[in-house]
Each structure stands twice: as C-alpha cells, then as structure tokens.
Design a protein around this motif. Structure first.
Motif, PDB file in Angstrom:
ATOM      1  N   MET A   1       8.756 -10.240  -4.114  1.00 31.84           N
ATOM      2  CA  MET A   1       8.080  -8.986  -3.924  1.00 31.84           C
ATOM      3  C   MET A   1       8.970  -7.875  -4.486  1.00 31.84           C
ATOM      4  N   SER A   2       8.436  -7.092  -5.402  1.00 30.73           N
ATOM      5  CA  SER A   2       9.241  -6.053  -6.032  1.00 30.73           C
ATOM      6  C   SER A   2       9.013  -4.669  -5.428  1.00 30.73           C
ATOM      7  N   GLN A   3       8.022  -4.552  -4.525  1.00 26.20           N
ATOM      8  CA  GLN A   3       7.782  -3.257  -3.891  1.00 26.20           C
ATOM      9  C   GLN A   3       7.139  -3.466  -2.534  1.00 26.20           C
ATOM     10  N   PHE A   4       7.209  -2.417  -1.703  1.00 24.84           N
ATOM     11  CA  PHE A   4       6.524  -2.392  -0.419  1.00 24.84           C
ATOM     12  C   PHE A   4       5.388  -1.396  -0.541  1.00 24.84           C
ATOM     13  N   ASP A   5       4.177  -1.805  -0.201  1.00 22.69           N
ATOM     14  CA  ASP A   5       3.017  -0.922  -0.263  1.00 22.69           C
ATOM     15  C   ASP A   5       2.682  -0.395   1.131  1.00 22.69           C
ATOM     16  N   ASN A   6       2.015   0.771   1.169  1.00 20.00           N
ATOM     17  CA  ASN A   6       1.525   1.358   2.427  1.00 20.00           C
ATOM     18  C   ASN A   6       2.623   1.456   3.485  1.00 20.00           C
ATOM     19  N   VAL A   7       3.674   2.186   3.174  1.00 18.83           N
ATOM     20  CA  VAL A   7       4.818   2.316   4.070  1.00 18.83           C
ATOM     21  C   VAL A   7       5.090   3.768   4.415  1.00 18.83           C
ATOM     22  N   SER A   8       5.876   3.952   5.454  1.00 22.20           N
ATOM     23  CA  SER A   8       6.455   5.250   5.776  1.00 22.20           C
ATOM     24  C   SER A   8       7.945   5.148   5.481  1.00 22.20           C
ATOM     25  N   VAL A   9       8.508   6.207   4.954  1.00 21.36           N
ATOM     26  CA  VAL A   9       9.939   6.238   4.652  1.00 21.36           C
ATOM     27  C   VAL A   9      10.551   7.403   5.421  1.00 21.36           C
ATOM     28  N   LEU A  10      11.591   7.109   6.197  1.00 21.34           N
ATOM     29  CA  LEU A  10      12.300   8.180   6.878  1.00 21.34           C
ATOM     30  C   LEU A  10      13.109   8.948   5.847  1.00 21.34           C
ATOM     31  N   LYS A  11      12.941  10.257   5.814  1.00 23.26           N
ATOM     32  CA  LYS A  11      13.582  11.064   4.773  1.00 23.26           C
ATOM     33  C   LYS A  11      15.091  11.153   4.940  1.00 23.26           C
ATOM     34  N   GLN A  12      15.577  11.134   6.157  1.00 22.81           N
ATOM     35  CA  GLN A  12      17.013  11.235   6.402  1.00 22.81           C
ATOM     36  C   GLN A  12      17.697   9.920   6.032  1.00 22.81           C
ATOM     37  N   ALA A  13      18.660   9.990   5.145  1.00 26.57           N
ATOM     38  CA  ALA A  13      19.390   8.786   4.719  1.00 26.57           C
ATOM     39  C   ALA A  13      20.308   8.296   5.830  1.00 26.57           C
ATOM     40  N   ASN A  14      20.547   6.994   5.850  1.00 29.44           N
ATOM     41  CA  ASN A  14      21.566   6.381   6.698  1.00 29.44           C
ATOM     42  C   ASN A  14      22.822   6.308   5.833  1.00 29.44           C
ATOM     43  N   VAL A  15      23.854   7.037   6.216  1.00 25.98           N
ATOM     44  CA  VAL A  15      25.089   7.079   5.427  1.00 25.98           C
ATOM     45  C   VAL A  15      26.217   6.503   6.281  1.00 25.98           C
ATOM     46  N   TYR A  16      26.852   5.448   5.781  1.00 18.49           N
ATOM     47  CA  TYR A  16      27.911   4.766   6.516  1.00 18.49           C
ATOM     48  C   TYR A  16      29.190   4.731   5.677  1.00 18.49           C
ATOM     49  N   PHE A  17      30.308   4.591   6.375  1.00 17.46           N
ATOM     50  CA  PHE A  17      31.599   4.373   5.720  1.00 17.46           C
ATOM     51  C   PHE A  17      31.885   5.427   4.651  1.00 17.46           C
ATOM     52  N   ASP A  18      31.769   6.695   5.060  1.00 17.34           N
ATOM     53  CA  ASP A  18      32.078   7.817   4.160  1.00 17.34           C
ATOM     54  C   ASP A  18      31.286   7.756   2.858  1.00 17.34           C
ATOM     55  N   GLY A  19      30.037   7.319   2.937  1.00 16.44           N
ATOM     56  CA  GLY A  19      29.164   7.289   1.769  1.00 16.44           C
ATOM     57  C   GLY A  19      29.243   6.029   0.943  1.00 16.44           C
ATOM     58  N   LYS A  20      30.015   5.039   1.374  1.00 16.36           N
ATOM     59  CA  LYS A  20      30.105   3.788   0.607  1.00 16.36           C
ATOM     60  C   LYS A  20      28.847   2.936   0.752  1.00 16.36           C
ATOM     61  N   CYS A  21      28.069   3.195   1.807  1.00 12.47           N
ATOM     62  CA  CYS A  21      26.787   2.520   2.011  1.00 12.47           C
ATOM     63  C   CYS A  21      25.750   3.583   2.366  1.00 12.47           C
ATOM     64  N   VAL A  22      24.671   3.612   1.595  1.00 11.27           N
ATOM     65  CA  VAL A  22      23.598   4.581   1.827  1.00 11.27           C
ATOM     66  C   VAL A  22      22.272   3.834   1.771  1.00 11.27           C
ATOM     67  N   SER A  23      21.439   4.049   2.780  1.00  8.03           N
ATOM     68  CA  SER A  23      20.136   3.385   2.804  1.00  8.03           C
ATOM     69  C   SER A  23      19.082   4.313   3.378  1.00  8.03           C
ATOM     70  N   HIS A  24      17.831   3.926   3.206  1.00  8.67           N
ATOM     71  CA  HIS A  24      16.692   4.613   3.816  1.00  8.67           C
ATOM     72  C   HIS A  24      15.892   3.594   4.603  1.00  8.67           C
ATOM     73  N   THR A  25      15.401   4.011   5.756  1.00  7.21           N
ATOM     74  CA  THR A  25      14.572   3.156   6.586  1.00  7.21           C
ATOM     75  C   THR A  25      13.136   3.214   6.099  1.00  7.21           C
ATOM     76  N   VAL A  26      12.538   2.029   5.970  1.00  5.25           N
ATOM     77  CA  VAL A  26      11.153   1.880   5.541  1.00  5.25           C
ATOM     78  C   VAL A  26      10.406   1.210   6.693  1.00  5.25           C
TER      79      VAL A  26
END
Length: 103
Positions: A1-26
């Motif tokens: 699967m190359s994409q997720f359809d019909n989703v909500s995305v939280l706009k606030q990024a999850n930033v960990y380890f001084d920016g070494k890991c950045v993600s968004h919740t879907v």
C-alpha cells in the motif's frame, strides 16, 4: 500500500530526540492510529506502550530489541515487530522513512 485514503492527520508534528525523529499521526476512518515519519542519522532508544510494527519505506536501520543481544538490519520493504511495554535501539546511517502501525 503506497498511500492511506480517507484519513485525518494531526497537524502538530511529533518531534523526538531534538528533531532526529519527526512524525505525524494519521487516523484511519476505522479509528486505527498510525504515525508516518523520518529518523535522521543517529543512534536512538524508543520505548513502546502498545505493540508496534515498524514498516521501513526507505533507507535502512540496525535494530536491537529489548532483551536481544544482537542487532538485525531492516531495509526498505521490510518491517519489524516490537512488543508493548518494551523498547528498541535503532541505528540509522541514512535518513529512514517509516510507518509505525500501533496495536
């Protein structure tokens, strides 16, 4: 699967380890939660609450699960399981793109 359809995305990024890991919740239509992100070159330790499946989309990493003595390498197109209430050490040498599937 190359994409997720019909989703909500939280706009606030999850930033960990001084920016070494950045993600968004879907959040999928059925309420399933995932995170989509990148880990920059680094050596990090992640703690888990719920079980996780880490799907590697691009790059590669060396992972040592809590309680294991050796690391395993995961490249694009592979994934690894992490038990709940556990941890894993990850070493990334080139930017890693991933999807974390919770539960």
């Amino acid at each position: 699967m190359s994409q997720f359809d019909n989703v909500s995305v939280l706009k606030q990024a999850n930033v960990y380890f001084d920016g070494k890991c950045v993600s968004h919740t879907v959040i999928l239509a059925d309420g399933t939660r995932k995170s989509v992100g990148v880990i920059l070159p680094s050596k990090l330790t992640f703690n888990t609450g719920a079980p996780e499946v880490m799907e590697v989309l691009a790059g590669s990493c060396n992972v040592t699960l809590k309680g294991e003595s050796g690391s395993k390498t995961y490249a694009a197109g592979t994934s690894f399981d992490v038990p709940g209430d556990s941890s894993f050490d990850i070493e990334v040498t080139d930017t890693l793109h991933y999807v974390c599937h919770f539960g």
